[in-house]
Motif scaffolding. Structure first.
Motif, mmCIF file in Angstrom:
data_model
loop_
_atom_site.group_PDB
_atom_site.id
_atom_site.type_symbol
_atom_site.label_atom_id
_atom_site.label_comp_id
_atom_site.label_asym_id
_atom_site.label_seq_id
_atom_site.Cartn_x
_atom_site.Cartn_y
_atom_site.Cartn_z
ATOM 1 N N LEU A 132 0.849 -1.183 0.000
ATOM 2 C CA LEU A 132 0.000 0.000 0.000
ATOM 3 C C LEU A 132 0.887 1.236 0.000
ATOM 4 O O LEU A 132 1.759 1.390 0.847
ATOM 5 N N VAL A 133 0.648 2.127 -0.958
ATOM 6 C CA VAL A 133 1.391 3.378 -1.071
ATOM 7 C C VAL A 133 0.400 4.529 -0.928
ATOM 8 O O VAL A 133 -0.633 4.544 -1.599
ATOM 9 N N ILE A 134 0.686 5.465 -0.043
ATOM 10 C CA ILE A 134 -0.137 6.663 0.095
ATOM 11 C C ILE A 134 0.636 7.820 -0.520
ATOM 12 O O ILE A 134 1.705 8.202 -0.031
ATOM 13 N N LEU A 135 0.111 8.361 -1.611
ATOM 14 C CA LEU A 135 0.785 9.439 -2.318
ATOM 15 C C LEU A 135 0.652 10.752 -1.537
ATOM 16 O O LEU A 135 -0.166 10.873 -0.633
ATOM 17 N N LYS A 136 1.445 11.734 -1.914
ATOM 18 C CA LYS A 136 1.465 12.991 -1.171
ATOM 19 C C LYS A 136 0.176 13.781 -1.305
ATOM 20 O O LYS A 136 -0.072 14.689 -0.504
ATOM 21 N N ASP A 137 -0.658 13.449 -2.294
ATOM 22 C CA ASP A 137 -1.948 14.132 -2.406
ATOM 23 C C ASP A 137 -3.036 13.422 -1.609
ATOM 24 O O ASP A 137 -4.183 13.864 -1.594
ATOM 25 N N GLY A 138 -2.688 12.323 -0.943
ATOM 26 C CA GLY A 138 -3.646 11.566 -0.153
ATOM 27 C C GLY A 138 -4.225 10.359 -0.865
ATOM 28 O O GLY A 138 -4.943 9.562 -0.258
ATOM 29 N N THR A 139 -3.924 10.184 -2.146
ATOM 30 C CA THR A 139 -4.408 9.025 -2.898
ATOM 31 C C THR A 139 -3.779 7.743 -2.352
ATOM 32 O O THR A 139 -2.580 7.694 -2.074
ATOM 33 N N VAL A 141 -2.810 3.869 -3.155
ATOM 34 C CA VAL A 141 -2.550 2.958 -4.269
ATOM 35 C C VAL A 141 -2.154 1.604 -3.690
ATOM 36 O O VAL A 141 -1.125 1.484 -3.024
ATOM 37 N N SER A 142 -2.994 0.595 -3.934
ATOM 38 C CA SER A 142 -2.692 -0.774 -3.493
ATOM 39 C C SER A 142 -2.100 -1.532 -4.667
ATOM 40 O O SER A 142 -2.752 -1.681 -5.708
ATOM 41 N N ALA A 167 -3.135 -2.586 -9.987
ATOM 42 C CA ALA A 167 -3.172 -1.613 -8.904
ATOM 43 C C ALA A 167 -4.597 -1.119 -8.695
ATOM 44 O O ALA A 167 -5.358 -0.942 -9.650
ATOM 45 N N PHE A 168 -4.937 -0.905 -7.428
ATOM 46 C CA PHE A 168 -6.236 -0.362 -7.041
ATOM 47 C C PHE A 168 -6.011 1.066 -6.572
ATOM 48 O O PHE A 168 -5.265 1.312 -5.628
ATOM 49 N N PHE A 169 -6.658 2.017 -7.247
ATOM 50 C CA PHE A 169 -6.481 3.438 -6.958
ATOM 51 C C PHE A 169 -7.710 3.975 -6.223
ATOM 52 O O PHE A 169 -8.830 3.859 -6.711
ATOM 53 N N GLU A 170 -7.481 4.551 -5.040
ATOM 54 C CA GLU A 170 -8.516 5.273 -4.312
ATOM 55 C C GLU A 170 -8.094 6.735 -4.325
ATOM 56 O O GLU A 170 -7.291 7.176 -3.509
ATOM 57 N N PHE A 195 -10.824 2.756 -8.625
ATOM 58 C CA PHE A 195 -10.839 1.856 -9.775
ATOM 59 C C PHE A 195 -9.597 0.985 -9.780
ATOM 60 O O PHE A 195 -8.595 1.286 -9.114
ATOM 61 N N VAL A 196 -9.686 -0.119 -10.540
ATOM 62 C CA VAL A 196 -8.584 -1.076 -10.656
ATOM 63 C C VAL A 196 -8.062 -1.052 -12.089
ATOM 64 O O VAL A 196 -8.845 -1.060 -13.042
#
Length: 351
Positions: A132-139, A141-142, A167-170, A195-196
């Motif tokens: 799990l990666v949390i990007l600097k904009d808060g997104t 990404v699994s 990858a699953f993007f929230e 979305f995936v």
């Protein structure tokens, strides 16, 4: 991120490094950052560039920020901020002149270090690994097994290149900066949704396949600008929650021929099945044994192969990813097959 937000961030950074820093000022700055992801990104990028500004007299700029407050105002009013000082009583005589000065310094330093207001990072996973990666904009990404992505964030756009895997993007909401995922000559554009994206390489005679599955919200899928990789995707496709789009792409018939894509296929799969990998599972519903093995092999360093005479047998059920030995034994029992063990791999054959 707008120039105005960058200027506001520059003022905050200069004042926090000045002689009048206080707990109240820090609370006000945190409140300003909490207004939006763009505010947080501007402050983070500006702080990084401030610390890298070895050739700039940072103390002088900070003193200028502190000195810009009129004499006689010894303290800060509750709820005031440098952004709206002119209307709420903080009374800076020339707040935007200072802001533009500090912003100019930040932008010049950014040019010197080569990446003004821009982040580029790469993330990957190995066989059987998830991350799990949390990007600097808060997104959020699994990343599923054997996945590679490249992320680029700047002041106008958020862009991700999926180079392989799933990858699953929230996506964090930010209407001013679209979130664009690019893979196999196709782009998925969103602002705040989930979305995936799954990119599977060509193998066993099958074309490279890109799946986009929308879990919630809305996205637009279209051919990447300036490419002919997905000419069948015109006009762009607007997806609704639950939709899946699949694009199959050839690699070209020769070294000089361009990749080509088939017309997108559309269906509405079971979302719990699409996202089963997040639970450490693979769910099959009457698929061929060959297809099931291709999915299970993504998660294990001990691959399973199958005799061609039984490759079309059907498989249904829920299986634990990474447990290829258990899967092989279960399928063998179901269909009366034998499991042969070789060095580093398994094979399913008729008895």
């Amino acid at each position: 991120m707008t120039r105005e937000i960058a200027a506001e961030a520059a003022v905050w950074i200069a004042r926090l490094h000045g002689p009048d820093r206080s707990n109240h000022m820090e609370r006000e700055c945190r409140a300003w950052q909490a207004r939006s992801p763009a505010h947080r990104l501007a402050f983070e990028r500006g702080t990084d560039l401030w610390m890298e500004a070895a050739g700039v007299d940072r103390a002088a700029v900070a003193r200028a920020a502190a000195a810009s407050r009129p004499e006689g105002q010894g303290g800060e009013r509750q709820g005031a901020s440098p952004v709206n000082a002119g209307t709420r009583g903080w009374g800076w005589p020339r707040p935007w002149a200072l802001a533009l000065t500090v912003t100019s310094i930040v932008l010049v330093v950014g040019v010197l270090v080569g990446q003004p207001w821009r982040d580029i990072d790469s993330y990957d996973t190995g066989i059987g690994e998830q991350r799990l990666v949390i990007l600097k904009d808060g997104t959020r990404v699994s990343l599923n097994t054997s996945t590679r992505v490249k992320v680029e964030l700047d002041q106008t756009q958020r862009r991700v290149q999926v180079e392989g895997g799933e990858a699953f993007f929230e996506v964090a909401k930010d209407a001013s900066r679209p979130f664009v995922v690019q893979a196999a000559g196709t782009e998925v554009t969103a602002t705040g949704t989930a979305f995936v994206v799954r990119l599977m390489p060509s193998c066993a005679g099958e074309r490279e396949a890109l799946d986009v599955t929308l879990v919630e919200g809305q996205v637009v899928v279209h051919g990447a600008g300036g490419t002919t990789a997905a000419p069948a995707m015109a006009p762009p496709i607007v997806m609704a929650a639950g939709d899946r789009i699949r694009v199959r792409r050839s690699q070209g018939d020769s070294a000089t021929s361009a990749p080509s894509a088939t017309a997108p296929e559309h269906d509405r799969p079971r979302l719990d099945q699409v996202l089963a990998w997040k639970r450490g599972e693979a769910v099959f519903d009457h698929v061929s044994l060959q297809e099931a093995l291709a999915e299970m092999n993504r998660y294990s360093a001990t691959p399973i192969s199958v005799d061609a005479s039984v490759a079309d047998l059907r498989v249904s059920g829920q299986f634990r990813t990474g447990d290829n030995a258990g899967f092989a034994q279960a399928v063998a029992k179901l269909h009366g097959l034998a499991v042969l063990e070789h060095a580093g791999r398994l094979e399913l054959v008729p008895k």
